[in-house]
Enzyme design. Structure first.
Site, PDB file in Angstrom:
ATOM      1  CD1 TRP A  72      -2.807   1.428   0.619  1.00 49.81           C
ATOM      2  CD2 TRP A  72      -1.889   2.070   2.644  1.00 49.81           C
ATOM      3  NE1 TRP A  72      -3.220   2.651   0.990  1.00 49.81           N
ATOM      4  CE2 TRP A  72      -2.848   2.864   2.485  1.00 49.81           C
ATOM      5  CE3 TRP A  72      -1.285   2.026   3.946  1.00 49.81           C
ATOM      6  CZ2 TRP A  72      -3.332   3.821   3.290  1.00 49.81           C
ATOM      7  CZ3 TRP A  72      -1.553   2.827   4.749  1.00 49.81           C
ATOM      8  CH2 TRP A  72      -2.796   3.815   4.465  1.00 49.81           C
TER       9      TRP A  72
ATOM     10  CE  LYS B 197     -10.884   0.200   1.166  1.00 50.66           C
ATOM     11  NZ  LYS B 197     -10.061   0.918   1.847  1.00 50.66           N
TER      12      LYS B 197
ATOM     13  CG  ASP C  36      -2.215  -2.315   7.091  1.00 49.87           C
ATOM     14  OD1 ASP C  36      -3.348  -2.423   7.508  1.00 49.87           O
ATOM     15  OD2 ASP C  36      -1.690  -1.579   6.318  1.00 49.87           O
TER      16      ASP C  36
END
Length: 415
Positions: A135, A253, A217
């Site tokens: 990311w 999300k 993460d």
């Protein structure tokens, strides 16, 4: 007019994903597709506010006992505790032995930033390993936290469009002791390629042997398989192995709360005394960064996780989102195969979560954007949610066209 004190400031490069969205929005072409946006979309291409979120927000609006007083520095306790249970399981040893705590953060980004600051200030960690690719914000977060070395470990194997596991293990085996390693809990961003359970055992082995500082993460729990427990398996395995570690949770999300910035940094220690010490220092860092966190989004999540009926409804919502992603994967793969698109496209279905690393080249991405108005990151990463039943034929035909043309050119050049 006097010279501005800002005259020496250089214009920073733009943030690709936001530039891409802006470019898409400014495009007046009647046929266009945005596969770059990092958010869930319905089959109509629209943002989706989860019904259970609507319900809880309405209840909150009518609850006269609520007010706008500051939250504690570490955040809303009902949210943090239930978020940890969601991730680790209510019966995990870290919870039952009172050696884990959560700190509400400003999104998953804030959780990562808090972990980075703590590691650098209090653990003396100065080297971080990130997957290649990862990311895009991981690098900036750790650089701004003062880390002097940001190293990459191999992850994506372009030749096979799969995980370069041997390369990953080799790179982590060379890591200096106590270096931080960022691992993606599930639905790896940007590749969609996850390690298998057997591979996680070996990852844990090397982390343990090298005494690495583990930071997981996990921004997509529920989006990889549609099952919250399955998507937490890697994190739960690491906890079961006895690792002290940090885990950055995001609810952007799986709750659709993108602009509410709901995050949680889970810190697992090996004793109740260590937990108390670490938490006291963590609170001081929070105090100087955002002082105390926002209420609205965390109260929504906390309310859902603490209400059995709402929790069941939310799990169904997550399953619906995951199922649509899986359907788009299967459909795109089938259409590319049916068209006879050169190459192997099985990776579209073996990858997991919202994103897919398609294997398209930068030049192919450029053509897809300029000729077909299909917008995606230059790496070839696409958001599967950007595909819908009404545009997937168009996208598949366009991908086939650019790939087939390049394949033909390569064959001609070889003659």
């Amino acid at each position: 007019m006097a010279e501005s004190m800002f005259s020496h400031i250089k214009t920073a490069p733009g943030i690709e994903v936001f530039q891409l969205t802006s470019k898409y929005n400014d495009d007046n072409h009647p046929i266009k597709v945005n596969l770059g946006v990092g958010a869930y979309r319905t089959d109509e291409g629209k943002p989706w506010v989860l019904p259970v979120v609507r319900t809880v927000e309405a209840q909150m609006a009518c609850d006269t006992t609520l007010n706008h007083e500051y939250l504690p520095v570490a955040g809303l306790l009902d949210f943090c505790e239930k978020a940890i249970e969601l991730l680790l399981g209510a019966d995990c040893k870290a919870i039952t032995q009172n050696r884990v705590f959560g700190t509400q953060a400003v999104g998953g980004t804030g959780a990562l930033k808090l972990a980075a600051e703590f590691m650098h200030r209090h653990l003396g960690v100065d080297v971080v390993y990130i997957s290649n690719p990862t990311w895009g914000n991981h690098v900036g977060i750790f650089r701004d936290a003062g880390f002097s070395e940001i190293r990459k470990y191999r992850y994506w194997k372009a030749e096979t469009r799969s995980l370069d596991f041997e390369g990953m293990i080799a790179d982590l085996t060379e890591a200096p002791e106590r270096a931080c390693v960022i691992l993606h809990g599930c639905a790896h961003n940007p590749t969609g390629v996850d390690a298998t359970p057997d591979q996680w055992v070996k990852i844990a082995d090397v982390c343990e042997k090298r005494k690495l500082t583990v930071l997981i993460d996990i921004a997509y729990q529920g989006f990889a398989t549609g099952n919250l427990e399955n998507d937490a398996a890697a994190v739960r395995y690491m906890q079961g192995r006895g690792f002290e570690m940090f885990i950055a949770q995001s609810f952007s999300k799986n709750f659709g709360l993108y602009n509410e910035r709901v995050g949680n940094l889970v810190t697992v220690t090996n004793s109740e005394e260590a937990k108390r010490k670490v938490k006291s220092q963590m609170d001081l860092i929070v105090r100087t960064m955002w002082s105390n966190p926002p209420n609205h989004g965390a109260r929504i999540v906390g309310s859902v996780l603490n209400n059995p009926a709402c929790f069941t409804e939310w799990k169904d919502d997550v399953q619906k989102m995951a199922s649509r992603i899986l359907l788009m994967r299967e459909t795109l793969h089938q259409k590319l195969v049916a068209l006879g698109t050169p190459g192997n496209w099985e990776h579209i279905t073996t990858q997991r979560g919202m994103f897919s690393y398609t294997g398209l080249t930068e030049s192919q991405v450029d053509v897809l954007q300029s000729k077909y108005r299909i917008y995606m990151l230059r790496s070839g990463r696409i958001n599967m949610c950007g595909l819908t039943s009404s545009n997937i034929d168009y996208v598949a035909d366009a991908i086939h066209s650019v790939v087939a043309k390049d394949s033909g050119n390569c064959q001609q050049a070889a003659l």
